[in-house]
Write an enzyme that holds these catalytic residues in place. Structure first.
Site, PDB file in Angstrom:
ATOM      1  N   HIS A  79      53.718  -2.839   6.733  1.00 15.39           N
ATOM      2  CA  HIS A  79      54.137  -2.914   8.141  1.00 15.39           C
ATOM      3  C   HIS A  79      55.404  -3.757   8.270  1.00 15.39           C
ATOM      4  CE1 HIS A  79      49.519  -2.594   8.929  1.00 15.39           C
ATOM      5  NE2 HIS A  79      50.041  -1.420   8.668  1.00 15.39           N
ATOM      6  N   GLU A  91      42.121   2.898   6.358  1.00 15.07           N
ATOM      7  CA  GLU A  91      43.269   3.784   6.126  1.00 15.07           C
ATOM      8  C   GLU A  91      43.397   4.227   4.664  1.00 15.07           C
ATOM      9  OE1 GLU A  91      46.607   3.194   9.410  1.00 15.07           O
ATOM     10  OE2 GLU A  91      46.723   1.694   7.822  1.00 15.07           O
TER      11      GLU A  91
END
Lengths: 275, 275, 275, 275
Positions: free
Chosen positions: B133, B112
């Site tokens: 997250h 990512e």
């Protein structure tokens, strides 16, 4: 100091063989020898209080604690601009009644020290002030829901804890922020505190006051517990039972042993902070 | 670096004897000597930031942090595919403006990394990017409830934090997942971020940006605190008071001391991570 | 083993210079040398999995974990009746396909071992079973609210996680309890699990299955995170966005690097449990 | 002692080759050699129970635990007024059936010791009493929402846990507080407890009783877990499934192995408390 009063109280109860009225003042369970109430003792307690409040999650990196001077009640002690968890005796500065540092020695004062100076001015009974950003208490001010005392140990709270809205203290045309960085704003805060032991500050945190730094610390911790319990209770039902006037009155200062929880919370400190 | 600006600011305030406008920049409370703003210094801060974010629960094993190169603003530094808690300086790789590793030395790049390259491209003011997250922030994107700034320390948030829905970035007929593993998806994310300091990603996490890795770290931590406080406030009442435009404007970068919470959070690291 | 597949995958991606499709399999970040898939290796992983699940709050003193034998797929390994945090290799017993201990050596078998034997019988693809009483997951079964996947890492969950009601498995006239202490009850549980990776057990806990003990561990941890995030999201709004079929399909086994979180969670173990 | 019964039970089950009915009594997993049931053994367990309850968050600085004397069932043992985390064997005092200390040696007795004396008087089956202020349980009494058993390990709870309202125990004209500091108040509490294993005290905490201090400890811990799970379940839906009469009956004392969670919780104690 109050703890002396409650000790005598305890010994008397024992002699009379009656049920003790206090929460249980200790004869021998305080880790600290009972020193005379000096500034040295107050500063020592202040440093421990900084560490306890950080360790219990009451303090983030920005909160601050102070204690009035025993020698000169016009003055108070407070750490330089520093996270409470890091405070040592060398970081404690002395301030005058206007919040000016007496002998800064190059140390930076906290921008919000006026909270402390104005509360000491308005409340001669107050010996210690704690300003916290505790995440457990913040939701009440933000939601405009009254923080009521619901647990036995929170009998120091009034039936409704006052809420300070800083927007009301600013002039309409002024640039305005959230922090209390002037005597003017701090006076408005002290006025909202009134005779209470706690005042909420919307979106910012709250202040706790008491007649000693030990008691202020225990109050700050139980304000937090009370907030968390009330938050959960309100999620179960909007129809809750808070402490009433009789329950609060009974739960007054002289009936609450501060040294027991103080020693307990001190025991929980990480080794490096225990001194 | 911004922290230099706020230091000067602090010293000036002291000289003038006026109430300081900053949150309290420190003269002497930073553990790290103020090094010149070099890539070596940025990488050292990046490693510490990885450990702080993991230690504060902002990061699980999959989040990632990066910092732009001071020497070459077209490039940035980011760890190889590794849990942030485990990152050391040897794990930091250099990437070009397209997100390609410059000299991988056999190390695996994070799938990512395009999140970072596209944000650096779109936002020349941004020096650091954190992708988290955090379980405290996720519920807002999933519930479609606006993450508003409600605490004083979260003045970096806009009135409404933008929310990225990855389904909108995929073509209708494409196989599509949750992860941002291409420049195309990352460009759509950067576009949603716009001029904000935070963008939520539905069901995935969020990104925080700032003008230094220290500030991005503090913002990531306070985004979390703000989310938890707002979650609780909304459970007390749907009628909450968020920060308004004036309160946010006042709470701007130059008024917020980053080193105080940075030093505090660094102190909280387990011994092995303190270096 | 799957991790071999994902490694090749990762190396291939690197060679081709394309965006990697996996979450990022590691070349060198696994603390454990890649041993051949032997029973010794599986038992070593099983012991670490016990400690990780306890350390992450997924396990209380009563949960249990097992792994199928690589040598003889009709058998599986599981600790004697002991809290997972205390399990060592010496506590691991071997069981046959009916859940009978092969060579107990005086060690007490767990009363609920039939959960494991019946799942291994019904699901040849399953190599590991975790039975947990996690407080984060329990509320969904008790409230009868569907546990849906809402975070990217929980793509292993089906759109609706099946819920086992033990009352349906007991005869109407029977004395009945909550525990699954017979093959009959366990067969009903395995049937409810079906092809899912997780089955909830009302008022009792849940079971997680996977193709390795490492993957089952990571799934157990993220089932917990997903439950907490979903709990909070549902308190913000009843109108949430869960992962859809495409997002789940994309998030399949071969796209998820298990070693990264495994190594991270292992690093978090208290020293005494790290071996 | 019950654990002897469940051990025989376990060995018998093994011999017969049938599914064991117990949760799994241990042959060899208790860290403590099985000592004869003496006062010395009970006091040793009492000190460990104090530390476990503090470590698991069940106890704050003010809760207290006691155990009946094996030698003289008219008497019980309880620590002096001291936070449970700090209790050592030297702090344990002996009390008579009226709650008077037998040989105080200058140690301060707890003001609420009458809770213990009155419960031992009313309940000959009870060998141990724990009084806690746990923040997980308090919301139920304050909100007037019934604490029901919803998890398998809480089968010791009745279908509806009784709730003690101290206002009902005070005369209408009396000064009244929250604490139970007289035999009169404690008798009313014991009456409300009835044959239950737990009684809630509105705004104050709760009491847990059992046939051993180990079992009372495990019950106190699972009362907490049950409360947290129920709190979350009720936030998901008001239509929950609690354990029913059959499930509670099956889950009776002889089916629950106390030593497994006891050893597990003991392992979790900080080194200094493990003895």
């Amino acid at each position: 100091m109050l703890s002396n009063m409650s000790r005598t109280h305890g010994a008397l109860g024992m002699l009379l063989g009656v049920a003790l009225l206090s929460w249980g003042a200790s004869l021998a369970d305080s880790q600290t020898e009972q020193a005379p109430d000096s500034d040295a003792q107050r500063i020592e307690d202040l440093v421990i209080a900084c560490h306890i409040c950080a360790n219990e999650g009451v303090m983030d990196g920005f909160g601050h604690l102070s204690v009035r001077s025993a020698r000169n009640p016009e003055r108070f002690f407070m750490s330089r601009a520093l996270a409470p968890a890091q405070v040592t005796a060398a970081d404690i500065m002395e301030f005058d009644r206007s919040g000016n540092p007496v002998d800064p020695q190059g140390r930076r004062a906290n921008g919000e020290r006026f909270i402390h100076s104005e509360i000491y001015k308005a409340r001669p009974d107050v010996q210690a002030v704690i300003h916290s950003h505790s995440p457990a208490v913040l939701p009440f001010g933000i939601a405009g829901v009254s923080l009521k005392p619901v647990i036995a140990q929170a009998g120091f709270l009034p039936l409704e804890t006052p809420l300070f809205e800083i927007r009301d203290a600013w002039g309409a045309a002024e640039e305005r922020g959230m922090l209390v960085r002037s005597s003017k704003l701090a006076r408005a805060l002290a006025e909202k505190l009134g005779t209470s032991s706690v005042v909420l500050m919307r979106g910012h945190g709250h202040c706790v006051v008491a007649d000693s730094i030990r008691r202020a610390t225990i109050r700050a911790v139980y304000t937090d517990v009370n907030a968390r319990v009330l938050q959960s209770a309100l999620q179960l039902s909007r129809n809750i039972t808070a402490l009433d006037e009789k329950e609060i009155a009974y739960n007054a200062t002289e009936n609450f042993d501060v040294d027991r929880p103080w020693d307990n919370l001190r025991l929980r400190l990480p080794e490096a902070s225990k001194r």
